[in-house]
Design a protein around this motif. Structure first.
Motif, PDB file in Angstrom:
ATOM      1  N   ARG A   1     -12.216-141.013 -21.313  1.00  0.00           N
ATOM      2  CA  ARG A   1     -12.390-140.600 -19.917  1.00  0.00           C
ATOM      3  C   ARG A   1     -13.732-140.933 -19.275  1.00  0.00           C
ATOM      4  O   ARG A   1     -13.766-141.535 -18.212  1.00  0.00           O
ATOM      5  CB  ARG A   1     -12.165-139.097 -19.792  1.00  0.00           C
ATOM      6  CG  ARG A   1     -10.807-138.829 -19.255  1.00  0.00           C
ATOM      7  CD  ARG A   1     -10.547-137.349 -19.175  1.00  0.00           C
ATOM      8  NE  ARG A   1      -9.327-137.204 -18.410  1.00  0.00           N
ATOM      9  CZ  ARG A   1      -9.215-136.424 -17.368  1.00  0.00           C
ATOM     10  NH1 ARG A   1     -10.210-135.681 -16.956  1.00  0.00           N
ATOM     11  NH2 ARG A   1      -8.076-136.374 -16.715  1.00  0.00           N
TER      12      ARG A   1
ATOM     13  N   ARG B   1     -13.830-144.462 -18.485  1.00  0.00           N
ATOM     14  CA  ARG B   1     -12.960-144.827 -17.361  1.00  0.00           C
ATOM     15  C   ARG B   1     -13.726-144.710 -16.046  1.00  0.00           C
ATOM     16  O   ARG B   1     -13.520-145.497 -15.127  1.00  0.00           O
ATOM     17  CB  ARG B   1     -11.735-143.891 -17.327  1.00  0.00           C
ATOM     18  CG  ARG B   1     -10.703-144.223 -18.363  1.00  0.00           C
ATOM     19  CD  ARG B   1      -9.511-144.943 -17.701  1.00  0.00           C
ATOM     20  NE  ARG B   1      -8.815-145.822 -18.623  1.00  0.00           N
ATOM     21  CZ  ARG B   1      -7.837-145.423 -19.431  1.00  0.00           C
ATOM     22  NH1 ARG B   1      -7.455-144.154 -19.445  1.00  0.00           N
ATOM     23  NH2 ARG B   1      -7.247-146.290 -20.219  1.00  0.00           N
ATOM     24  N   ARG B   2     -14.594-143.719 -15.972  1.00  0.00           N
ATOM     25  CA  ARG B   2     -15.398-143.541 -14.758  1.00  0.00           C
ATOM     26  C   ARG B   2     -16.316-144.711 -14.521  1.00  0.00           C
ATOM     27  O   ARG B   2     -16.640-145.059 -13.407  1.00  0.00           O
ATOM     28  CB  ARG B   2     -16.294-142.307 -14.909  1.00  0.00           C
ATOM     29  CG  ARG B   2     -15.716-141.080 -14.313  1.00  0.00           C
ATOM     30  CD  ARG B   2     -16.732-139.964 -14.344  1.00  0.00           C
ATOM     31  NE  ARG B   2     -17.718-140.071 -13.282  1.00  0.00           N
ATOM     32  CZ  ARG B   2     -18.633-139.159 -13.034  1.00  0.00           C
ATOM     33  NH1 ARG B   2     -18.716-138.092 -13.786  1.00  0.00           N
ATOM     34  NH2 ARG B   2     -19.476-139.308 -12.036  1.00  0.00           N
TER      35      ARG B   2
ATOM     36  N   HIS C   1     -11.145-136.400 -12.125  1.00  0.00           N
ATOM     37  CA  HIS C   1     -12.277-136.240 -13.040  1.00  0.00           C
ATOM     38  C   HIS C   1     -12.991-134.900 -12.857  1.00  0.00           C
ATOM     39  O   HIS C   1     -14.032-134.661 -13.460  1.00  0.00           O
ATOM     40  CB  HIS C   1     -13.255-137.414 -12.876  1.00  0.00           C
ATOM     41  CG  HIS C   1     -12.743-138.681 -13.496  1.00  0.00           C
ATOM     42  ND1 HIS C   1     -13.005-139.037 -14.791  1.00  0.00           N
ATOM     43  CD2 HIS C   1     -11.944-139.651 -12.999  1.00  0.00           C
ATOM     44  CE1 HIS C   1     -12.394-140.189 -15.071  1.00  0.00           C
ATOM     45  NE2 HIS C   1     -11.748-140.579 -13.997  1.00  0.00           N
TER      46      HIS C   1
END
Ligand SMILES: Nc1ncnc2c1ncn2[C@@H]1O[C@H](COP(=O)(O)OP(=O)(O)OP(=O)(O)O)[C@@H](O)[C@H]1O
Ligand SMILES: [Mg+2]
Length: 315
Positions: free
Chosen positions: A89, A92-93, A123
């Motif tokens: 995650r 992914r940002r 998020h």
């Protein structure tokens, strides 16, 4: 300095099934073969090559929207190849994507403010009010001030790409993969979107992997060019080296395909086929190459001059 993104000997094989019962067959399609690609921070690297050469697949695997069959993916030096979704995650940002057809990525039922705010919500960044404010700021930044309450169907193709860009950049990524972001747009709108992307690239210090068929845009914007052919990188060099002293016959074929200004020149041209290209792959003596790589039976990617790699036969 760590590369923003690095692909190391990345492979992707698709298994295709066809037919039924006794006629069932499986075939393997090697979409990516040993792809090595490096995206230095704040740089723009073009990925070019004919349709079906594997450019989109390379982008999707880099984002881990597709799983690689082999090889490694590194983001700012950290290996993300095997990270489970929860640990992926934060990465992914840092890496976002804009596709050619952003219409499908926008929910037709959502206002633009909501669509652009969506990544913040996913998020868990900020309160709903803050998310909306940031989305409105981003819409203004991409030239769509006052569009927050509109819906995707009310927009032109160029405006939808602006929304897609806002949505990709609201998370302030370090890396942007732009997969033919302007190929569905007409010439004047194309230039506006390219300019917008380039302004944001400079302001935000983004590293951009720019997948494109438009070699004139590539030449004017990109720092480096990687050329794909049949799932392999066949040449990779600073932009000027690609355009002035390409070594691989496929790169040359691709450059010759740029529309000629003069009709007489156009007629003189003939495209080489795959066998011809393969027959023209240069043989270079090991002694003439930096690092003196060992002789090879198959073409291998070697550094032919500093920063310029080409897939050649080493003799
Ligand atoms: N999900 C999939 N399943 C099976 N084969 C696929 C899949 N995705 C892509 N391919 C195949 O992999 C190869 C590379 O496709 P890819 O979309 O990466 O090419 P591309 O270079 O992006 O082409 P274009 O310039 O047309 O966008 C093609 O032969 C394609 O048919
Ligand atoms: Mg593609």
């Amino acid at each position: 300095m760590q590369p923003a993104l690095e692909l190391r000997t990345l492979c992707k094989t698709f298994t295709l099934r066809s037919g039924f019962g006794p006629f069932a067959r499986t075939e393997r399609l090697h979409a990516l073969v040993d792809v090595d690609l490096m995206l230095p921070p704040r740089s723009i690297v073009a990925l070019v090559g004919e349709s079906g050469s594997g450019k989109t697949t390379a982008g999707l695997v880099a984002l881990r929207l597709l799983e690689p069959s082999a090889g490694r993916i590194l983001i700012e030096g950290e290996d993300i190849t095997d990270l489970p979704p929860a640990r992926l995650r934060p990465f992914r940002r840092r890496m976002q994507v804009v596709f050619q057809d952003s219409y499908s990525a926008l929910d037709p039922m959502f206002t633009l403010a909501r669509s652009v705010a969506e990544p913040l919500r996913i998020h868990g960044i900020g309160t709903p009010r803050e998310q909306r404010e940031r989305a409105l700021d981003w819409l203004a930044r991409v030239g769509l001030a006052g569009y927050g309450n509109r819906y995707p169907h009310e927009l032109s193709g160029g405006q939808r790409q602006r929304v897609a860009i806002a949505r990709a950049l609201i998370l302030e990524p370090r890396i942007l993969i732009a997969d033919e972001p302007t190929s569905a747009l007409d010439v004047s709108v194309k230039a506006q979107i390219i300019n917008l992307l380039m302004d944001l690239q400079a302001e935000m210090g983004l590293a951009v992997l720019f997948i494109s068929h438009d070699l004139s845009v590539v030449r004017s914007l990109c720092d480096r060019v990687a050329v794909m052919w049949g799932g392999r990188i066949v040449e990779q060099a600073p932009t000027e080296a690609i355009f002035t002293r390409a070594l691989h016959p496929y790169t040359r074929t691709l450059l010759e395909a740029i529309p000629a200004a003069h009709p007489s020149e156009r007629r003189a041209r003939r495209f080489r086929d795959r066998a011809e290209i393969e027959a023209e792959i240069p043989r270079l003596p090991s002694a003439d190459l930096p690092g003196r790589p060992p002789p090879s039976a198959e073409p291998v990617l070697v550094e032919v001059e500093p920063g310029h790699l080409a897939r050649v036969l080493v003799t």
